[in-house]
Write a protein that holds these residues in place. Structure first.
Motif, mmCIF file in Angstrom:
data_model
loop_
_atom_site.group_PDB
_atom_site.id
_atom_site.type_symbol
_atom_site.label_atom_id
_atom_site.label_comp_id
_atom_site.label_asym_id
_atom_site.label_seq_id
_atom_site.Cartn_x
_atom_site.Cartn_y
_atom_site.Cartn_z
ATOM 1 N N ARG A 6 -23.398 25.443 0.849
ATOM 2 C CA ARG A 6 -23.026 26.426 1.871
ATOM 3 C C ARG A 6 -21.546 26.276 2.196
ATOM 4 O O ARG A 6 -21.068 25.160 2.431
ATOM 5 C CB ARG A 6 -23.864 26.220 3.141
ATOM 6 N N ILE A 7 -20.819 27.373 2.211
ATOM 7 C CA ILE A 7 -19.387 27.337 2.497
ATOM 8 C C ILE A 7 -19.172 26.972 3.962
ATOM 9 O O ILE A 7 -19.635 27.667 4.865
ATOM 10 C CB ILE A 7 -18.729 28.694 2.182
ATOM 11 N N ALA A 8 -18.480 25.857 4.184
ATOM 12 C CA ALA A 8 -18.222 25.374 5.542
ATOM 13 C C ALA A 8 -16.816 25.695 6.015
ATOM 14 O O ALA A 8 -16.574 25.722 7.225
ATOM 15 C CB ALA A 8 -18.449 23.861 5.620
ATOM 16 N N LEU A 38 -17.378 23.045 0.921
ATOM 17 C CA LEU A 38 -18.802 23.201 1.175
ATOM 18 C C LEU A 38 -19.252 22.220 2.249
ATOM 19 O O LEU A 38 -18.560 21.232 2.539
ATOM 20 C CB LEU A 38 -19.597 22.955 -0.105
ATOM 21 N N ASP A 39 -20.409 22.477 2.834
ATOM 22 C CA ASP A 39 -20.997 21.555 3.803
ATOM 23 C C ASP A 39 -21.255 20.224 3.097
ATOM 24 O O ASP A 39 -22.027 20.148 2.137
ATOM 25 C CB ASP A 39 -22.293 22.140 4.350
ATOM 26 N N ALA A 40 -20.622 19.158 3.568
ATOM 27 C CA ALA A 40 -20.625 17.883 2.849
ATOM 28 C C ALA A 40 -21.779 16.971 3.224
ATOM 29 O O ALA A 40 -21.949 15.918 2.593
ATOM 30 C CB ALA A 40 -19.309 17.148 3.093
ATOM 31 N N VAL A 41 -22.600 17.330 4.208
ATOM 32 C CA VAL A 41 -23.612 16.389 4.686
ATOM 33 C C VAL A 41 -24.617 16.044 3.594
ATOM 34 O O VAL A 41 -25.021 14.879 3.446
ATOM 35 C CB VAL A 41 -24.321 16.962 5.935
ATOM 36 N N TYR A 42 -25.021 17.025 2.786
ATOM 37 C CA TYR A 42 -25.997 16.742 1.735
ATOM 38 C C TYR A 42 -25.393 15.852 0.645
ATOM 39 O O TYR A 42 -26.060 14.958 0.118
ATOM 40 C CB TYR A 42 -26.493 18.051 1.125
ATOM 41 N N PHE A 43 -24.143 16.093 0.321
ATOM 42 C CA PHE A 43 -23.483 15.278 -0.701
ATOM 43 C C PHE A 43 -23.281 13.844 -0.208
ATOM 44 O O PHE A 43 -23.426 12.893 -0.977
ATOM 45 C CB PHE A 43 -22.143 15.901 -1.091
ATOM 46 N N ALA A 63 -17.119 19.300 -3.884
ATOM 47 C CA ALA A 63 -17.444 20.119 -2.727
ATOM 48 C C ALA A 63 -16.196 20.725 -2.106
ATOM 49 O O ALA A 63 -16.308 21.579 -1.214
ATOM 50 C CB ALA A 63 -18.199 19.294 -1.687
ATOM 51 N N ASP A 64 -15.013 20.298 -2.548
ATOM 52 C CA ASP A 64 -13.742 20.887 -2.123
ATOM 53 C C ASP A 64 -13.176 21.705 -3.275
ATOM 54 O O ASP A 64 -13.092 21.218 -4.402
ATOM 55 C CB ASP A 64 -12.741 19.803 -1.717
ATOM 56 N N LEU A 65 -12.800 22.940 -2.999
ATOM 57 C CA LEU A 65 -12.226 23.829 -4.010
ATOM 58 C C LEU A 65 -10.710 23.734 -3.938
ATOM 59 O O LEU A 65 -10.106 24.087 -2.921
ATOM 60 C CB LEU A 65 -12.691 25.270 -3.779
ATOM 61 N N LEU A 66 -10.080 23.252 -5.025
ATOM 62 C CA LEU A 66 -8.638 23.046 -5.071
ATOM 63 C C LEU A 66 -7.994 24.080 -5.992
ATOM 64 O O LEU A 66 -8.591 24.508 -6.983
ATOM 65 C CB LEU A 66 -8.310 21.633 -5.564
ATOM 66 N N ALA A 67 -6.756 24.445 -5.656
ATOM 67 C CA ALA A 67 -6.012 25.381 -6.496
ATOM 68 C C ALA A 67 -5.591 24.677 -7.785
ATOM 69 O O ALA A 67 -4.979 23.608 -7.735
ATOM 70 C CB ALA A 67 -4.787 25.890 -5.749
ATOM 71 N N PRO A 68 -5.894 25.245 -8.957
ATOM 72 C CA PRO A 68 -5.530 24.581 -10.206
ATOM 73 C C PRO A 68 -4.045 24.664 -10.514
ATOM 74 O O PRO A 68 -3.511 23.836 -11.247
ATOM 75 C CB PRO A 68 -6.349 25.343 -11.254
ATOM 76 N N THR A 69 -3.373 25.666 -9.959
ATOM 77 C CA THR A 69 -1.942 25.849 -10.200
ATOM 78 C C THR A 69 -1.371 26.712 -9.089
ATOM 79 O O THR A 69 -2.122 27.228 -8.245
ATOM 80 C CB THR A 69 -1.701 26.509 -11.569
ATOM 81 N N ALA A 70 -0.060 26.860 -9.078
ATOM 82 C CA ALA A 70 0.570 27.697 -8.061
ATOM 83 C C ALA A 70 0.220 29.161 -8.293
ATOM 84 O O ALA A 70 0.071 29.611 -9.428
ATOM 85 C CB ALA A 70 2.079 27.501 -8.082
ATOM 86 N N GLY A 71 0.057 29.909 -7.201
ATOM 87 C CA GLY A 71 -0.276 31.321 -7.340
ATOM 88 C C GLY A 71 -0.445 31.976 -5.989
ATOM 89 O O GLY A 71 -0.147 31.396 -4.941
ATOM 90 N N VAL A 72 -0.933 33.209 -6.034
ATOM 91 C CA VAL A 72 -1.167 34.009 -4.832
ATOM 92 C C VAL A 72 -2.626 34.440 -4.828
ATOM 93 O O VAL A 72 -3.156 34.892 -5.854
ATOM 94 C CB VAL A 72 -0.244 35.239 -4.792
ATOM 95 N N VAL A 73 -3.280 34.305 -3.684
ATOM 96 C CA VAL A 73 -4.681 34.689 -3.562
ATOM 97 C C VAL A 73 -4.764 36.213 -3.559
ATOM 98 O O VAL A 73 -4.252 36.877 -2.653
ATOM 99 C CB VAL A 73 -5.299 34.107 -2.284
ATOM 100 N N LEU A 74 -5.414 36.766 -4.588
ATOM 101 C CA LEU A 74 -5.567 38.221 -4.679
ATOM 102 C C LEU A 74 -6.720 38.718 -3.820
ATOM 103 O O LEU A 74 -6.606 39.747 -3.153
ATOM 104 C CB LEU A 74 -5.786 38.638 -6.133
ATOM 105 N N SER A 75 -7.838 37.998 -3.864
ATOM 106 C CA SER A 75 -8.999 38.444 -3.088
ATOM 107 C C SER A 75 -9.866 37.254 -2.714
ATOM 108 O O SER A 75 -9.910 36.253 -3.431
ATOM 109 C CB SER A 75 -9.819 39.472 -3.883
#
Length: 344
Positions: free
Chosen positions: A55-57, A76-81, A206-218
């Motif tokens: 679940r996205i926290a 994500l919600d880290a409690v389960y992990f 559980a953490d989503l990291l940017a793989p490279t520099a850029g701009v969030v399109l959506s």
């Protein structure tokens, strides 16, 4: 018309024609030294999602945000992990303790207890043997019964077997665990180690990291949504390095080479010219069939090229028209600070 004018007029006409010819030659010769191409900033984007379900926290960025490599975009919600991680650590510690016990062998107190049991069984066996001898003598003298003799014989056999069992147990205590059992315990520990590493990696994922520099399109998903592994959460536009796509005709194909330094100009006058490098030239023609019969169609073939550049001021946008100026007669070497074709 006087004779003097008849002489001057042809001289002036010849001089003007010479000047015009010289101007035409100079201007067209300069054009031959410059190759001008039209292109656009190439759209490069990547769909980003979690490697695990949950679940996205937290959503830390929004559309239009500029991010750098390694920035945390969402969690994500880290409690389960974390619960799973604690469980895997406990199981790993249990397996490690079991292996250490097997390697160390039995405690001296356990061996002493087994020795004491052997002494006890020896005394019982000796007493049973004495009772059997007495019952045998009594039976021979008709002073004892057959039942008394049978009971003494059975007790003797029982205590003898118990003594043998105690001796074997003592030998096992002193010998310790079998090598096969130790190898099994070692394999179980390795299994728990692997499971623990998987749990730790899942917690990191559980953490989503940017793989490279850029701009969030959506931003595709919202806070609180349940997502599966690999499901798109953000669409990221890659900005480093910047790719400019263009096309070169077959007639001009021989004038451009990978690694050639070029200049990039935008229609926006506020944007300064940029230095770039030709990083890729397609090996196949586009926009026309592969089988071309006439000379006119063959000369209409075009080939896709890619120019690599940097955008330190963050002024280039996806799809922006660009003018590429190359000097084919100049030395072929990458512009300063621009990655070479091999590096890409």
């Amino acid at each position: 018309m006087t004779p003097r004018l008849k002489i001057i007029i042809p001289i002036v006409v010849i001089a003007l024609a010479g000047a015009a010819g010289a101007w035409w030659w100079t201007s067209h010769r300069g054009d031959d030294d410059v190759l001008t191409l039209q292109g656009n900033v190439e759209v490069r984007q990547v769909n980003l999602g979690f490697k695990v379900s949950g679940r996205i926290a937290a959503l830390n960025v929004d559309e239009g945000a500029r991010v750098e490599a390694g920035d945390k975009l969402a969690s994500l919600d880290a409690v389960y992990f974390e619960d799973n991680l604690r469980q895997m650590r406990a199981q790993r510690d249990q397996a490690a303790a079991n292996l250490a016990k097997m390697i160390a062998g039995n405690r001296p107190q356990e061996i002493a207890q087994a020795e004491a049991l052997v002494s006890e069984r020896e005394a019982a066996s000796a007493n049973a043997k004495v009772s059997l001898d007495r019952a045998t003598q009594l039976l021979k003298s008709a002073a004892g019964t057959q039942k008394t003799y049978d009971d003494a014989a059975a007790l003797n056999r029982q205590t003898t077997a118990q003594l043998a069992s105690a001796n074997e147990a003592l030998r096992l205590m002193k010998a310790g665990f079998r090598e096969e059992d130790i190898d099994l315990a070692r394999a179980q520990l390795a299994d728990k180690d692997a499971a623990l590493r998987i749990a730790e990696r899942q917690r990191i994922d559980a953490d989503l990291l940017a793989p490279t520099a850029g701009v969030v399109l959506s931003r595709v998903r919202e806070l609180g949504a349940i997502v599966n592994a690999g499901e798109t959460v953000f669409v990221l536009s890659l900005t480093t390095p910047v790719w400019v796509r263009s096309y070169v005709s077959e007639q001009e194909l021989g004038r451009i080479k990978p690694g050639m330094a070029v200049e990039l100009h935008s229609d926006t006058t506020q944007i300064k010219p940029l230095k770039g490098t030709v990083g890729f030239i397609s090996t196949t023609a586009e926009f026309t069939p592969k089988t071309v019969e006439t000379r006119e169609l063959r000369t209409a073939l075009v080939y896709r090229i890619r120019v690599v550049t940097d955008d330190p001021d963050n002024v280039l946008r996806q799809g922006m028209p660009m003018t590429i100026i190359a000097h084919p007669d100049a030395a072929t070497k990458p512009a300063a600070g621009i990655p070479s074709a091999e590096a890409k």
